[in-house]
Design an enzyme around this catalytic site. Sequence first.
Site, PDB file in Angstrom:
ATOM      1  N   LYS A  13     -18.700  -3.871   1.327  1.00 29.30           N
ATOM      2  CA  LYS A  13     -19.875  -3.130   0.831  1.00 29.30           C
ATOM      3  C   LYS A  13     -19.287  -1.969   1.400  1.00 29.30           C
ATOM      4  O   LYS A  13     -19.015  -0.819  -0.033  1.00 29.30           O
ATOM      5  CB  LYS A  13     -21.017  -4.200   1.201  1.00 29.30           C
ATOM      6  CG  LYS A  13     -21.148  -4.931   0.746  1.00 29.30           C
ATOM      7  CD  LYS A  13     -22.008  -4.746   0.277  1.00 29.30           C
ATOM      8  CE  LYS A  13     -23.355  -5.434   2.024  1.00 29.30           C
ATOM      9  NZ  LYS A  13     -23.005  -6.173   3.110  1.00 29.30           N
ATOM     10  N   ARG A  88     -32.248  -7.227  -0.483  1.00 25.05           N
ATOM     11  CA  ARG A  88     -31.291  -8.161   0.044  1.00 25.05           C
ATOM     12  C   ARG A  88     -32.229 -10.250   0.752  1.00 25.05           C
ATOM     13  O   ARG A  88     -31.607 -10.567   0.314  1.00 25.05           O
ATOM     14  CB  ARG A  88     -31.572  -8.028   2.621  1.00 25.05           C
ATOM     15  CG  ARG A  88     -29.913  -7.585   1.633  1.00 25.05           C
ATOM     16  CD  ARG A  88     -29.796  -7.750   4.032  1.00 25.05           C
ATOM     17  NE  ARG A  88     -29.055  -7.992   4.395  1.00 25.05           N
ATOM     18  CZ  ARG A  88     -28.474  -6.710   4.792  1.00 25.05           C
ATOM     19  NH1 ARG A  88     -28.510  -5.669   4.474  1.00 25.05           N
ATOM     20  NH2 ARG A  88     -27.053  -6.375   5.721  1.00 25.05           N
ATOM     21  N   ARG A 127     -14.053  -6.075  13.302  1.00 26.83           N
ATOM     22  CA  ARG A 127     -14.288  -4.528  12.658  1.00 26.83           C
ATOM     23  C   ARG A 127     -14.850  -3.566  13.240  1.00 26.83           C
ATOM     24  O   ARG A 127     -15.629  -4.201  14.764  1.00 26.83           O
ATOM     25  CB  ARG A 127     -15.624  -4.386  11.920  1.00 26.83           C
ATOM     26  CG  ARG A 127     -16.491  -2.736  10.891  1.00 26.83           C
ATOM     27  CD  ARG A 127     -17.644  -3.886  10.550  1.00 26.83           C
ATOM     28  NE  ARG A 127     -18.529  -4.768  10.295  1.00 26.83           N
ATOM     29  CZ  ARG A 127     -18.816  -5.053   9.466  1.00 26.83           C
ATOM     30  NH1 ARG A 127     -18.988  -4.513   8.121  1.00 26.83           N
ATOM     31  NH2 ARG A 127     -20.177  -5.694   9.934  1.00 26.83           N
ATOM     32  N   ARG A 160     -19.915  -2.974  16.778  1.00 25.82           N
ATOM     33  CA  ARG A 160     -21.689  -2.708  15.817  1.00 25.82           C
ATOM     34  C   ARG A 160     -22.150  -4.421  17.649  1.00 25.82           C
ATOM     35  O   ARG A 160     -20.979  -4.825  17.799  1.00 25.82           O
ATOM     36  CB  ARG A 160     -21.825  -3.675  14.566  1.00 25.82           C
ATOM     37  CG  ARG A 160     -21.952  -2.171  13.953  1.00 25.82           C
ATOM     38  CD  ARG A 160     -22.536  -2.091  12.492  1.00 25.82           C
ATOM     39  NE  ARG A 160     -23.103  -3.510  11.965  1.00 25.82           N
ATOM     40  CZ  ARG A 160     -23.639  -3.486  10.709  1.00 25.82           C
ATOM     41  NH1 ARG A 160     -22.791  -3.336  10.322  1.00 25.82           N
ATOM     42  NH2 ARG A 160     -23.722  -5.212  10.790  1.00 25.82           N
ATOM     43  N   ARG A 172     -26.083 -14.095  10.225  1.00 28.05           N
ATOM     44  CA  ARG A 172     -26.315 -13.224   9.181  1.00 28.05           C
ATOM     45  C   ARG A 172     -25.528 -13.531   7.686  1.00 28.05           C
ATOM     46  O   ARG A 172     -25.812 -13.752   6.412  1.00 28.05           O
ATOM     47  CB  ARG A 172     -25.866 -11.530   9.608  1.00 28.05           C
ATOM     48  CG  ARG A 172     -26.668 -11.294  10.502  1.00 28.05           C
ATOM     49  CD  ARG A 172     -25.810 -10.076  11.294  1.00 28.05           C
ATOM     50  NE  ARG A 172     -24.982  -9.250  10.530  1.00 28.05           N
ATOM     51  CZ  ARG A 172     -24.052  -9.038  10.886  1.00 28.05           C
ATOM     52  NH1 ARG A 172     -23.057  -9.317  12.475  1.00 28.05           N
ATOM     53  NH2 ARG A 172     -23.275  -8.079  10.211  1.00 28.05           N
TER      54      ARG A 172
HETATM   55  P1  AMP Z   1     -25.397  -3.371   7.717  1.00 25.15           P
HETATM   56  O1  AMP Z   1     -25.535  -3.149   8.350  1.00 25.15           O
HETATM   57  O2  AMP Z   1     -26.105  -4.050   6.270  1.00 25.15           O
HETATM   58  O3  AMP Z   1     -25.445  -5.461   8.173  1.00 25.15           O
HETATM   59  O4  AMP Z   1     -27.178  -4.718   8.065  1.00 25.15           O
HETATM   60  C1  AMP Z   1     -27.209  -4.095   9.608  1.00 25.15           C
HETATM   61  C2  AMP Z   1     -28.984  -4.935   9.884  1.00 25.15           C
HETATM   62  O5  AMP Z   1     -29.648  -4.181   9.102  1.00 25.15           O
HETATM   63  C3  AMP Z   1     -28.909  -6.748   9.401  1.00 25.15           C
HETATM   64  O6  AMP Z   1     -28.202  -7.570   9.594  1.00 25.15           O
HETATM   65  C4  AMP Z   1     -30.701  -6.485   8.827  1.00 25.15           C
HETATM   66  O7  AMP Z   1     -31.066  -6.665  10.137  1.00 25.15           O
HETATM   67  C5  AMP Z   1     -30.721  -5.234   8.488  1.00 25.15           C
HETATM   68  N1  AMP Z   1     -30.772  -4.878   7.033  1.00 25.15           N
HETATM   69  C6  AMP Z   1     -30.225  -3.997   6.090  1.00 25.15           C
HETATM   70  N2  AMP Z   1     -30.673  -4.346   5.277  1.00 25.15           N
HETATM   71  C7  AMP Z   1     -32.037  -5.095   5.022  1.00 25.15           C
HETATM   72  C8  AMP Z   1     -32.809  -4.981   3.879  1.00 25.15           C
HETATM   73  N3  AMP Z   1     -32.647  -4.828   3.203  1.00 25.15           N
HETATM   74  N4  AMP Z   1     -34.096  -5.872   4.361  1.00 25.15           N
HETATM   75  C9  AMP Z   1     -33.590  -5.897   5.263  1.00 25.15           C
HETATM   76  N5  AMP Z   1     -33.227  -5.919   7.030  1.00 25.15           N
HETATM   77  C10 AMP Z   1     -32.028  -5.456   6.731  1.00 25.15           C
END
Ligand code: AMP
Length: 219
Positions: A13, A88, A127, A160, A172
């Site tokens: 993404k 989400r 990653r 990460r 996740r």
């Molecule tokens: P990502 O980098 O998009 O994988 O986001 C990393 C983490 O941030 C996710 O696993 C969630 O814990 C949190 N997060 C990111 N976006 C959201 C969202 N829209 N709602 C809730 N938690 C989020």
Amino acid sequence: MIILMMGAQGTGKGTVAGIISEGTGIEQLSTGDVFRKNIKEQTPLGVEANKYIAKGQLVPDEITVPMVTEYLDSDLAKNGIILDGFPRTLEQAQKLDEILAERGKKVDLVINLTTPRDEIIDRIMTRRVCPNCKTTYNIKLSPPKVEGICDKCGSKIIQREDDSTEEAVNQRLEIYETKTAPVLEYYNNKGILRTEEVSIRINRLGKAVAADIVKDLKK
Ligand code: AMP
């Protein structure tokens, strides 16, 4: 133009959103990146969000929604925005519609990236990210020129924290399937969903997908 990037973790993404952003001039906002920046700087928002992120859980809407709204009202979004990682859940999608409607705007396009699950797990585990400029690498598919060093800014790339344990990764993916997948149906019913497969098996990676989308957006 308001564009949403959807897709499970590891589908690319961020990479696709970055290329679309460069090609169209529309800024990209990754909620995950905003959280990680706040965690690094130990802000109150970061400390609170990390309680959930480290465990692979979603950060509650009371924290996430106002944060996104603030960006939507900022200069960053003056030409529209590409949201990567938001919404989400169905609740967040409905909330986003309300926030945009209040501002006379709407979601124009939702891009959904799909990848077979076994490829996703492999891609997440391999990653790496640059903590400084946020460039994403994959040590198998797209490694940096010098091992461990970001091509763009020379910082040391890292894994990460929530990518490093299988438990957090699986958690996740489960959240994605139960909570985020229904959001796709919501946008499909509105006729604005564009689904693209990203897979090494069909030799179609994020860059090719992003190039097609940029071409179509410029038509
Ligand atoms: P990502 O980098 O998009 O994988 O986001 C990393 C983490 O941030 C996710 O696993 C969630 O814990 C949190 N997060 C990111 N976006 C959201 C969202 N829209 N709602 C809730 N938690 C989020």
